[in-house]
Design an enzyme around this catalytic site. Structure first.
Site, short mmCIF file in Angstrom:
data_model
loop_
_atom_site.label_atom_id
_atom_site.label_comp_id
_atom_site.label_asym_id
_atom_site.label_seq_id
_atom_site.Cartn_x
_atom_site.Cartn_y
_atom_site.Cartn_z
N LYS A 116 -42.98 -70.83 -9.25
CA LYS A 116 -41.49 -70.94 -9.03
C LYS A 116 -41.00 -71.42 -7.82
O LYS A 116 -40.26 -72.59 -7.71
CB LYS A 116 -40.79 -69.76 -9.45
CG LYS A 116 -40.73 -69.07 -10.94
CD LYS A 116 -40.00 -67.79 -10.95
CE LYS A 116 -39.77 -67.60 -12.33
NZ LYS A 116 -41.17 -67.38 -12.86
N GLU A 200 -33.67 -65.84 -4.06
CA GLU A 200 -32.45 -66.56 -4.51
C GLU A 200 -31.20 -66.07 -4.64
O GLU A 200 -31.17 -64.67 -5.01
CB GLU A 200 -32.83 -67.30 -5.43
CG GLU A 200 -33.10 -66.71 -6.95
CD GLU A 200 -33.28 -67.56 -8.00
OE1 GLU A 200 -33.96 -68.60 -7.89
OE2 GLU A 200 -33.21 -67.22 -9.09
N HIS A 235 -33.95 -59.64 -19.82
CA HIS A 235 -34.41 -60.97 -19.73
C HIS A 235 -35.20 -61.71 -20.82
O HIS A 235 -35.75 -62.69 -20.57
CB HIS A 235 -35.53 -60.99 -18.63
CG HIS A 235 -34.52 -60.30 -17.10
ND1 HIS A 235 -33.59 -61.15 -16.54
CD2 HIS A 235 -34.75 -59.37 -16.40
CE1 HIS A 235 -33.30 -60.18 -15.38
NE2 HIS A 235 -34.04 -59.15 -15.42
N ARG A 297 -44.08 -76.41 -22.72
CA ARG A 297 -44.52 -75.85 -24.07
C ARG A 297 -43.12 -76.28 -25.07
O ARG A 297 -42.17 -76.17 -24.58
CB ARG A 297 -45.17 -74.59 -24.08
CG ARG A 297 -44.19 -73.60 -23.64
CD ARG A 297 -44.74 -72.27 -23.77
NE ARG A 297 -43.94 -71.17 -23.28
CZ ARG A 297 -42.80 -70.71 -23.56
NH1 ARG A 297 -42.16 -71.36 -24.66
NH2 ARG A 297 -41.92 -69.60 -22.98
#
Length: 616
Positions: A116, A200, A235, A297
């Site tokens: 990430k 973040e 999530h 993907r």
């Protein structure tokens, strides 16, 4: 065009890929584990090969076995589906090095987007907006804490190699940062073998919006518009839709152009998804939508994009992997209508979403105009504890969002699965939640209101009486007595609850049970014996298995006095433990469970009676 294709996956995505491949005249090869020997994807393929035991590490994650299977069967290409090895750059490279075609993103692109922090840095260079945060090399606790303060609380700590919500912590105040960081690092190391993190800014009302992109080996990249995947639980996506509610043309253009820039930055080839986080506290605005990550993907929710564009994304994958150019230019792609997809899982929302395993004695899916069911199971097979417990993807299309939503609700309401529990009724309630109806969904909706959606519903009076009447009618031939008085009510057991239901006529003898279904929920209704004491039968002292599983501990013995809340039995299913406790003070009157025993759904494990009943 590819002539023969091995699908390195299982379940509904393997079936989905096989359907398109066979339509194109491509010979298909399935691989399967011991748990999937009778699975639909095995029967559908032109050829199937066993690759190992039920455990994924011994089968679907075993790259050596999959490569050997491709060579043995003469497959020209390998399609990884999603999950398992689909984003494993090393495996992709091994496929290419073996002289086979990899139906997926280039290994370099997988690596570039796999971490990430590196991906966000790359996106910044490409002019793609990213969430304010810290991506630095210095991973000391002091620096990370300082950067969190600079960004401003609340913040998210995220594992750079994370996914699926693992290695992620929200921190609301500086005093909580150190503990959250340590916990996040431990989880990240255990799950991914990498404890590096990034920081973040936490978006208070986040919406999860993603863009489908597609590139070919000739340098062309297009987008196929956006999907909204904001309805999530821990999530994990629950319901997805395309297009995104409240997305105006200008914002859509800016978002989709950013996604194309992201794909071009890594020379992307094949199907990919660029995921963004948007501030959902107000109207969508291009200035408040930021890059999160790229999935290299095919996505689980790709059918909603297919439904609004008329494109078969698997066909595009196969054509692009064969070296063909993209079948359409950007100006030949447009949005037509609305589509929604719900993930039907073998889980029990009323019991904390515990996974539910076992044999599927009944599987019936609802239908609607424009509806589609992608499934990898069939009636008579078992839901295995070894893999993701998805039963099907239920997809509906309509001319408008409301039409798609109502059609999806109808399909789920008419879905019946037994004895395995599902989240169908939960999904129906979610579709009718006021915020969802109005298109005002953020990723925290289920966390706030999920308890109401997850509550196990009760059948309506009409459904209950119809089921009772059918049982009485079924018993009339064997229990009929000439001049027997008409009865106005009888006792029935509904799952674990015994109740009196009004009816007219019928026998007093017990008969077989009947399944009744409504709004996605299924109940087992059984005629109760005439000599049973309703009070005792209906009492909540009958402790039954809430799921099929293994008894790993029995904490009481017959005759033992117990207190309300005391641990009785511990079950294990799908590597999760569930503790059953005493519902009130009493005595263990009967003990039907033993450590190591495999039990079915609703199996009677322990019976607790009140002290006065035990004395009598």
């Amino acid at each position: 065009m590819i002539h023969s294709l091995l699908i390195a996956n299982r379940g509904e995505i393997a079936c989905r890929i096989i359907r398109t491949a066979q339509r194109l005249g491509i010979r298909t090869v399935a691989v399967y584990s011991d748990a999937d020997a009778e699975a639909p994807h095995v029967a559908m393929a032109d050829e199937a090969l066993r690759i190992g035991r039920a455990e994924a590490a011994e089968s679907y994650l075993a790259g050596d076995k999959i490569l050997a299977a491709a060579i043995q069967t003469g497959a020209e290409a390998i399609h990884p589906g999603y999950g398992f090895l689909s984003e494993n750059a090393d495996f992709a490279q091994r496929v290419i090095d073996a002289g086979l075609i990899w139906v997926g993103a280039p290994p370099a692109a997988i690596r570039a987007m796999g971490l990430k922090d590196a991906a966000k840095a790359l996106m910044e260079e490409a002019g793609v907006p990213v969430t304010p945060g810290y991506l630095g090399e210095d991973q000391s606790a002091a620096v990370l804490a300082r950067e969190a303060g600079r960004i401003g609380y609340p913040v998210l700590i995220k594992a750079v190699a994370g996914g699926g919500g693992k290695g992620m912590r929200r921190v609301d105040a500086a005093g909580d940062f150190a503990e959250a960081l340590a916990s996040c690092r431990r989880e990240a190391q255990g799950a991914f073998g990498n404890d590096r993190v990034l920081i973040e800014k936490y978006i208070a009302a986040p919406r999860h919006i993603e863009v489908q992109v597609f590139g070919d080996s000739h340098g062309e990249v297009v987008h196929l518009f956006e999907r909204d995947c904001s309805l999530q639980r821990r999530h994990q996506k629950v319901i997805e839709e395309a297009p995104a509610p409240g997305m105006d043309a200008a914002t859509r253009a800016a978002l989709c152009e950013a996604a194309v820039r992201a794909a071009r930055a890594v020379d992307y080839v094949g199907a990919g998804t660029v995921e963004f986080i948007a501030d959902g506290s107000g109207a969508l605005d291009a200035g408040a939508i930021w890059f999160m990550e790229m999935n290299t993907r095919l996505q689980v929710e790709h059918p909603v994009t297919e439904a609004i564009t008329g494109v078969d994304l698997v066909e595009w994958q196969l054509r692009v992997a064969s070296g063909e150019p993209l079948p359409r230019r950007q100006d030949q792609l447009a949005i037509d209508g609305w589509a929604m997809e719900a993930r039907l899982y073998a889980e029990d929302p009323a019991s904390g979403f515990l996974p539910s395993t076992g044999t599927l004695d009944l599987v019936e899916f609802g239908e609607a105009p424009g509806g589609r069911i992608d499934t990898g199971v069939r009636q008579g097979l078992a839901v295995s504890p070894h893999y993701d417990p998805m039963i099907a993807k239920v997809i509906a299309r309509g001319a408008s969002r409301d039409e798609a939503r109502e059609r999806l609700s109808a399909m789920l309401s008419d879905t019946a699965v037994w004895p395995v529990r599902t989240n169908a009724a939960f999904l129906v309630r979610a579709l009718h939640h006021p915020a969802f109806v109005q298109g005002r969904v953020d990723t925290g909706l289920i966390a706030r209101d999920g308890a109401v959606m997850a509550r196990r519903p009760q059948p309506t009076r009409e459904t209950l009486e119809a089921g009772a009447a059918s049982l009485v009618a079924a018993s009339a031939l064997t229990g009929f007595r000439l001049n027997a008085p008409a009865r106005t009510s009888a006792w029935f057991r509904l799952d674990g609850d015994v109740r009196e239901i009004g009816l007219s006529g019928g026998s007093e003898e017990p008969v077989d049970s009947v399944l009744i279904a409504e709004r996605g929920q299924v109940w087992n209704l059984t005629r109760w014996r005439k000599d049973a004491r309703p009070g005792a039968a209906a009492g909540s002292g009958a402790i039954r298995a809430p799921m099929p599983g293994k008894v790993i501990a029995v904490s009481v013995v017959a005759g033992e006095r117990v207190e309300r809340g005391q641990r009785l039995v511990t079950l294990e299913a799908m590597k999760m433990e569930h503790t059953l406790v005493a519902p009130f003070d009493g005595v263990v009157a009967d003990l039907g469970a033993a450590a190591g025993q495999q039990v079915a759904l609703e199996a009677l494990l322990v019976t607790i009676v009140a002290h006065e009943d035990a004395a009598a």
